[in-house]
Motif scaffolding. Structure first.
Motif, PDB file in Angstrom:
ATOM      1  N   LYS A 122     -46.775 -51.017 -27.198  1.00 43.99           N
ATOM      2  CA  LYS A 122     -46.132 -52.054 -27.926  1.00 43.99           C
ATOM      3  C   LYS A 122     -46.817 -52.548 -29.022  1.00 43.99           C
ATOM      4  O   LYS A 122     -48.067 -52.666 -28.752  1.00 43.99           O
ATOM      5  CB  LYS A 122     -45.600 -53.114 -27.163  1.00 43.99           C
ATOM      6  N   TYR A 123     -46.318 -52.930 -30.050  1.00 48.62           N
ATOM      7  CA  TYR A 123     -47.132 -53.652 -31.210  1.00 48.62           C
ATOM      8  C   TYR A 123     -46.259 -54.935 -31.375  1.00 48.62           C
ATOM      9  O   TYR A 123     -45.231 -55.071 -31.598  1.00 48.62           O
ATOM     10  CB  TYR A 123     -47.198 -52.658 -32.452  1.00 48.62           C
ATOM     11  N   ILE A 124     -47.216 -56.117 -32.035  1.00 45.84           N
ATOM     12  CA  ILE A 124     -46.642 -57.069 -32.451  1.00 45.84           C
ATOM     13  C   ILE A 124     -47.036 -57.290 -34.069  1.00 45.84           C
ATOM     14  O   ILE A 124     -47.843 -57.092 -34.328  1.00 45.84           O
ATOM     15  CB  ILE A 124     -46.919 -58.417 -31.514  1.00 45.84           C
ATOM     16  N   VAL A 146     -37.081 -51.573 -32.583  1.00 45.49           N
ATOM     17  CA  VAL A 146     -37.826 -52.696 -33.082  1.00 45.49           C
ATOM     18  C   VAL A 146     -37.019 -54.030 -32.382  1.00 45.49           C
ATOM     19  O   VAL A 146     -35.520 -53.932 -32.877  1.00 45.49           O
ATOM     20  CB  VAL A 146     -37.741 -52.672 -34.823  1.00 45.49           C
ATOM     21  N   THR A 147     -37.738 -55.334 -32.220  1.00 43.09           N
ATOM     22  CA  THR A 147     -37.050 -56.376 -31.887  1.00 43.09           C
ATOM     23  C   THR A 147     -37.572 -57.475 -32.341  1.00 43.09           C
ATOM     24  O   THR A 147     -38.935 -57.742 -32.439  1.00 43.09           O
ATOM     25  CB  THR A 147     -36.881 -56.484 -30.279  1.00 43.09           C
ATOM     26  N   ARG A 206     -38.535 -65.709 -36.581  1.00 39.87           N
ATOM     27  CA  ARG A 206     -38.631 -65.550 -37.994  1.00 39.87           C
ATOM     28  C   ARG A 206     -39.846 -64.791 -38.216  1.00 39.87           C
ATOM     29  O   ARG A 206     -39.886 -63.963 -39.300  1.00 39.87           O
ATOM     30  CB  ARG A 206     -38.348 -66.804 -38.571  1.00 39.87           C
ATOM     31  N   HIS A 207     -41.018 -64.887 -37.467  1.00 39.90           N
ATOM     32  CA  HIS A 207     -42.314 -64.617 -38.166  1.00 39.90           C
ATOM     33  C   HIS A 207     -42.905 -63.059 -37.241  1.00 39.90           C
ATOM     34  O   HIS A 207     -44.034 -62.973 -37.687  1.00 39.90           O
ATOM     35  CB  HIS A 207     -43.026 -65.664 -38.267  1.00 39.90           C
ATOM     36  N   HIS A 208     -42.176 -62.985 -36.192  1.00 42.94           N
ATOM     37  CA  HIS A 208     -42.794 -61.854 -35.478  1.00 42.94           C
ATOM     38  C   HIS A 208     -41.614 -60.912 -35.087  1.00 42.94           C
ATOM     39  O   HIS A 208     -40.428 -61.165 -34.841  1.00 42.94           O
ATOM     40  CB  HIS A 208     -43.150 -62.426 -34.092  1.00 42.94           C
TER      41      HIS A 208
END
Length: 288
Positions: free
Chosen positions: A27-29, A66-67, A71-73
């Motif tokens: 997983k990536y943020i 993709v989830t 608003r910024h992540h």
């Protein structure tokens, strides 16, 4: 709309159940200044379909999810599996053909039998008067090969040229005329790989192998024979009068069309009724 940063987060998972292929997940943020198109997020991380796992190189990325968490992540989940195809390519047109095999039986005329033990001594299947048994059939083993692949267009000209044709030379261990192209089918398909829409045709070829071949095997017998260039009705001698009378069954013929002696066995004629084609040129060979 810009990506500010991206980082891998835990937990990372890996699973390998006995008797099954392993799987893994990462997983990536991704941090952005405002909502950003999905493909831009994926491109920022740089892991695309068919990318290898950093630890288990035989595992490939087959699913990307993709989830947007706010608003910024956005959270991107990469699922890795062992591909069914040995050479996985994101482009469906670059993937190798997939071969599969099955066996079965098919009814063919019963013209020979195995005499004694073993399989080497074959003899004509006849009664004591040297007549074949009309309408008698038996089962012969068949091997069916199915070839699945992707093509940019349906190969209409090739399909018309090779359907119901036999191999002109040795192919897949079989002599000439032992493989028959039973048909070629296709259906349209669409994939989106790394934000590129790809349209193509999924093609399936069916080949059938018989050890005896697909030529017709015909006993050289007939109701008429040739004598002095003239066609005459086959005859037998009347057991009481000794005179020639019309035969009630076909008689064995020579290659020149004459009558064979009563104690001679009929020849088996081999006649090709299907056109020939170079199967290696059209279908290639399986990867083994």
């Amino acid at each position: 709309m810009a990506v500010i940063s991206c980082r891998e987060v835990i937990p990372r998972t890996a699973s390998h159940k006995f008797g099954e292929s392993p799987t893994a997940e990462r997983k990536y943020i991704v941090t952005v200044d405002e909502p950003t198109p999905t493909q831009n997020l994926i491109n920022a991380v740089g892991i695309l379909h068919a990318s290898a796992h950093p630890e288990f190189s035989y595992l490939k990325c087959l699913n990307i999810q993709v989830t947007e968490t706010d608003r910024h992540h956005a959270e991107i989940t990469y699922s890795y599996e062992l591909p069914k195809q040995e050479e996985l390519d994101p482009n469906p047109l670059a993937r190798p053909d997939v071969w599969s095999f099955s066996t079965g039986g098919s009814q063919v005329p019963a013209l020979v039998y195995y005499d004694g033990s073993g399989n080497s001594n074959k003899k004509p299947l006849q009664n004591s008067a040297k007549d074949f048994f009309e309408g008698l059939t038996t089962l012969e083993a068949e091997v069916r090969a199915s070839i699945s692949g992707n093509r940019p267009t349906f190969p209409l000209s090739n399909a018309a040229a090779v359907t119901n044709s036999v191999n002109s030379s040795s192919y897949l261990g079989g002599a000439a005329h032992t493989w028959l192209c039973a048909g070629i089918s296709g259906q349209q398909a669409t994939e989106v790989v790394n934000d590129v829409e790809l349209r193509y045709w999924q093609i399936t070829v069916e080949l059938v192998y018989r050890a005896s071949g697909h030529d017709l095997l015909l006993p050289n017998v007939g109701w008429n024979y040739l004598e002095g260039g003239e066609k005459k009705r086959v005859w037998v001698k009347d057991p009481e009068s000794g005179e020639k009378v019309a035969s009630g069954s076909p008689r064995a013929l020579t290659n020149a069309g004459g009558l064979k002696a009563d104690d001679q066995e009929p020849d088996i004629l081999t006649r090709r009724v299907y056109p020939e084609a170079d199967f290696s040129n059209y279908f290639g060979t399986p990867p083994f």
